[in-house]
Structures are given as C-alpha cells and as structure tokens.
Design a protein around this motif. Structure first.
Motif, mmCIF file in Angstrom:
data_model
loop_
_atom_site.group_PDB
_atom_site.id
_atom_site.type_symbol
_atom_site.label_atom_id
_atom_site.label_comp_id
_atom_site.label_asym_id
_atom_site.label_seq_id
_atom_site.Cartn_x
_atom_site.Cartn_y
_atom_site.Cartn_z
ATOM 1 N N LYS A 141 0.819 -1.228 0.000
ATOM 2 C CA LYS A 141 0.000 0.000 0.000
ATOM 3 C C LYS A 141 0.847 1.271 0.000
ATOM 4 C CE LYS A 141 -3.294 -2.343 3.056
ATOM 5 N NZ LYS A 141 -4.078 -2.220 4.298
ATOM 6 N N GLN A 142 2.157 1.133 -0.117
ATOM 7 C CA GLN A 142 3.036 2.292 0.004
ATOM 8 C C GLN A 142 3.412 2.852 -1.369
ATOM 9 O OE1 GLN A 142 6.400 1.753 2.580
ATOM 10 N NE2 GLN A 142 5.285 0.403 3.968
ATOM 11 N N VAL A 143 3.543 4.163 -1.413
ATOM 12 C CA VAL A 143 4.088 4.875 -2.569
ATOM 13 C C VAL A 143 5.259 5.698 -2.050
ATOM 14 C CG1 VAL A 143 3.615 6.477 -4.455
ATOM 15 C CG2 VAL A 143 1.786 4.989 -3.607
ATOM 16 N N LYS A 144 6.442 5.481 -2.620
ATOM 17 C CA LYS A 144 7.658 6.098 -2.092
ATOM 18 C C LYS A 144 8.331 6.958 -3.157
ATOM 19 C CE LYS A 144 8.712 2.143 0.946
ATOM 20 N NZ LYS A 144 8.706 2.790 2.268
ATOM 21 N N CYS A 145 8.995 8.001 -2.696
ATOM 22 C CA CYS A 145 9.837 8.843 -3.548
ATOM 23 C C CYS A 145 11.275 8.705 -3.046
ATOM 24 C CB CYS A 145 9.382 10.298 -3.492
ATOM 25 S SG CYS A 145 10.453 11.445 -4.389
ATOM 26 N N TRP A 146 12.154 8.260 -3.945
ATOM 27 C CA TRP A 146 13.563 8.045 -3.601
ATOM 28 C C TRP A 146 14.409 9.167 -4.200
ATOM 29 C CZ3 TRP A 146 14.828 3.248 -1.118
ATOM 30 C CH2 TRP A 146 13.797 2.314 -1.081
ATOM 31 N N ASP A 147 15.298 9.706 -3.407
ATOM 32 C CA ASP A 147 16.275 10.679 -3.905
ATOM 33 C C ASP A 147 17.516 9.887 -4.319
ATOM 34 O OD1 ASP A 147 18.234 12.607 -4.323
ATOM 35 O OD2 ASP A 147 17.381 13.946 -2.809
#
Length: 459
Positions: free
Chosen positions: A213-219
């Motif tokens: 259920k997660q949406v992640k933004c990676w730098d």
C-alpha cells in the motif's frame, strides 16, 4: 320482432371508412417511402423512378350493407384521388429522396425488365481487404540478466538512457547498467512486492509502489526515501508521472486512482468510478491527461483539472491490464484476455481489434516506428504492425534453467529511449533484452501477408 332478430344475427360487422384527409395522404406516402428507403438503403444513390401508376389511385373503400336473410354483401367502389393532390405528393417524395443530388454509389446496379415491372438487383459489393503492412525487422534475444530473487514486475528507463530500474517480488528495487547489464545498485524499503517504478525526467527522483500500500519517492543522490504518499487502502498496482507538471498518478486494488502533488505530498484528486481493481494507469500532456484500465473490463479517460471521468470505454469483455500510448500519434492500445484494441483520442473512438494473442496480456509497449509489443502470462511475446494490426512475429523465450515452464510469464515490457532495445520483466526472475536483427532484410524475411477479407469485430 322475428325480422329484427334475423337482421341482428346476420349483420356482424359494420365498416365505415372515413374520407382520407389531404395532409394525411401526403404524410402516409412519405412515411411509406422512408420505410422503403430504409429497407433498400444500398440503393440510396439511384434516382427514384416516378411511376405515376403507383400513386395515381388511392382507394377509398366504404361499405354498403344489404339485409338479406342469408348474408351481407359489401360493395366496394374505387375512387380516384384528387389529381392535384397526387401530383404534389409524388413531387415532394422525389424531392425528399434527393436521388439526382447524391453522389454515385461505390457499387453498381443492374436493371431487369420483365413485362411492365422493373426490379433492381444489387451487384455484390467488393469486400474490403487488409492494407499491406509495413515491413519490420524481426527481434531476437540479446541478453538475459539475472539477480532478482522473485518475479520481476516492473521496469523503468531513466531519461539519459544509461541505466534502467526494476522492481520485483523479492521486495527490492535494482538499478542496472543498460549497456552492460551489470547491477549498479539495490534499494530496499518495501515490505512486499514492488509493482511499479518510474523515473522523473526533471529531478533525480525515483518513484515506486507496491502491494504494501506504500508509494515512495527516492532521492537518487542519497539513495534513500524522502517522501511517502499515504492514502491507498489496498495494494498499489501501477504508477506514472505526468510529463509536464509535477504530479504523480497511482492506481490500486481499492478501485481508485489517486493524483499526488510530488512536493507537498497532497492528494490532489481521488479518481473514483471503477468498480474493481485499477490495474494500469498512463499519463500524457494532451487531453485526456490520465487513462486507467481496470479489472471491471473498462477503460476510463479522465479530466485532470476536474478530477472526473471524461469517457468510459466498455468494449472489452475481460480485465484490462495493459495500456500503451503511441509516441507520435494521438492513439492508444489496450490489452485484455479477449483482444488488443486500438482507440483514438480524445473521446476514445474505437479503431480496430488485434486478435490472435490468446492469453492474459499483462504488458504492452509501442515505439515510434509502429511496432507494438504485447507480453502475456504464458511467456509469449507478439509483435504487431500498429497501422494494420498485422502480427509479424511471435517469440517464446526459454525460461531460466531451474525454473518451471509455468514460470514464463511476462509482467512488464518497455523500449529504451533509443527504441533499439526491448526490455522485458519475467516470472522466471530474469530480465531479457531484445534487439532488432541488423542482418535481416525484406527479401530474407518477407512478410507472410495475404490480402484476405478483413474480418475484424466492430466491438
């Protein structure tokens, strides 16, 4: 009294035909012509012949009843219609038919005369044929990349075309060198299968979503998560970045798609309307800006500003799991277990069916040369000519040694930015790279094409 009883027993029906009104005759004649025209619509370009004998006499029938002791006799009189009324009616009919003003029909007619009757027999219309497809070089397997410990579910190529990203069932995201196929980096953080990845074209950000259920933004400068987007109530199956504005669109098993502001993490819109899992989402700069495909067998085109459905396409009979936007044309392809269908934007008008890939289609991609690729859960890849829908190649690559034959499904496919390589993510835990055969020519690999009658469903 007896005479009256006899009369009542013999007289059973009493007809009185009213005189036909002038305007009623014209209306009835015109309606009769319209019904005849609809029945023989193929003759629409042939001028209507003015056979005055057909319209010169309308019968007014009235009953004259006699009272004998045995039966009733009806005397029928034929009366001529007013001449001016008949002429006016025929003239109006001829004008409304518009025979002399219409362009010639694409087929011809032959007239057979038998006695005083004229019959029009329709010559069989020439059946449409499939146009000759454009020649495309065949594709062949170039490289097999191993490293994941689970089904590889998603692929994304970075804008510089130097590396690509994959997400898999082993809960990891891996970054690979595109030229050599070597592993560059592994990212961990998801606690379930990674179902979607996307690389931003304007910032060093990588986005991922999964069944957790997660949406992640990676730098990617620090190789760590800098933002989470919370809101979905179930597994997130796919995501896509808008090409011109900083929004992210995700779709989920909770039957919704959500639009997120990348920087503020705000849920701008919740796109609700589907009645089952939303399996795939695509974004484009032109209207409609968001397209979703769902397990409820429909495709929805969304207005991004209003956050509402612009059109719903219901032609598919089974779950829509894959969408592909043509990079140059304003068209779309959708993949399902029943057919691949092509549509035009902005309203989603149906173009044609691409039949023959008889499996559950999980992934599709198209390049600017007009090569459409569809990958299915049985491990088959079909390559199509976009314009004609001709299936010019079928590939079924062998699974990795040690894997079961059933582990040959294809979950994602994508062309790199040079469109010279095709990357597929597969159920045997490998990533396969295909290239065009540079040595192939049209003479060595001719198109096995026959100008057969076009047999495509319209729905």
């Amino acid at each position: 009294m007896t005479d009256i009883a006899v009369v009542e027993s013999n007289v059973s029906v009493y007809f009185i035909f009213q005189d036909v009104q002038k305007h009623s005759v014209h209306t009835l004649v015109f309606r009769s012509l319209k019904r005849t025209h609809d029945m023989f619509v193929a003759d629409h370009a042939k001028p209507v012949s003015l056979d005055e004998t057909r319209y010169s006499c309308f019968v007014k029938q009235y009953a004259v009843f006699v009272l004998p002791s045995t039966s009733i006799s009806l005397r029928v009189c034929n009366c001529r219609l007013d001449a001016s009324r008949t002429a006016a009616g025929v003239g109006d009919i001829h004008r409304n038919a518009g025979g002399a003003e219409r362009s010639p029909a694409p087929h011809s007619h032959s007239l057979l005369e038998g006695g005083a009757t004229k019959n029009s027999s329709l010559v069989a219309r020439k059946n449409p044929t499939m146009p000759k497809p454009q020649w495309h070089a065949p594709w062949k397997l170039f490289r097999v990349i191993s490293g994941h410990l689970g089904w590889v579910r998603s692929i994304a190529v970075e804008p510089g075309n130097q590396w690509f990203v994959t997400g898999a069932g082993d809960r990891t995201i891996k970054i690979w060198d595109l030229a050599s196929g070597k592993l560059k980096l592994s990212l961990t953080g998801h606690i379930s299968t990674v179902r979607g990845v996307a690389v931003s074209t304007r910032s060093p950000y990588l986005f991922s979503c999964g069944e957790d259920k997660q949406v992640k933004c990676w730098d990617l400068e620090y190789n760590k998560v800098i933002r989470h987007y919370h809101g979905h109530l179930s597994a997130v199956y796919d995501l896509d970045l808008h090409p011109t504005i900083d929004v992210l669109v995700t779709c989920s098993r909770d039957a919704t798609a959500r639009v997120w502001d990348i920087r503020s993490k705000a849920n701008v819109h919740t796109l609700s309307g589907h009645t089952n899992t939303v399996a795939t989402v695509r974004c484009q700069a032109a209207e409609p800006q968001i397209i979703t495909g769902s397990h409820d067998s429909t495709i929805r085109l969304w207005d991004l500003i209003a956050g509402k459905t612009r059109a719903t396409l219901t032609n598919h009979k089974k779950s829509v799991r894959a969408l592909a936007l043509h990079p140059r044309q304003y068209t779309l392809a959708s993949g399902s277990a029943d057919n691949i269908k092509q549509w035009t934007f902005p309203d989603g008008n149906f173009i044609q069916n691409l039949s023959g890939h008889n499996a559950i289609i999980n992934a599709m991609a198209v390049n600017s040369d007009g090569v459409l690729v569809s990958g299915a859960d049985n491990g088959t890849i079909h390559l199509w000519d976009w314009r004609t829908g001709y299936n010019f190649q079928r590939i079924h690559a062998a699974v990795q040694p040690g894997s079961l034959d059933s582990e040959s499904g294809i979950f994602a496919c994508m062309f790199d930015h040079s469109e010279s390589r095709l990357i597929t993510a597969e159920a045997d835990k490998t990533i396969k790279v295909y290239k065009e055969d540079d040595t192939a020519t049209e003479e060595s690999h001719p198109i096995n094409w026959k100008p057969e009658i076009l047999k495509r469903k319209r729905f």
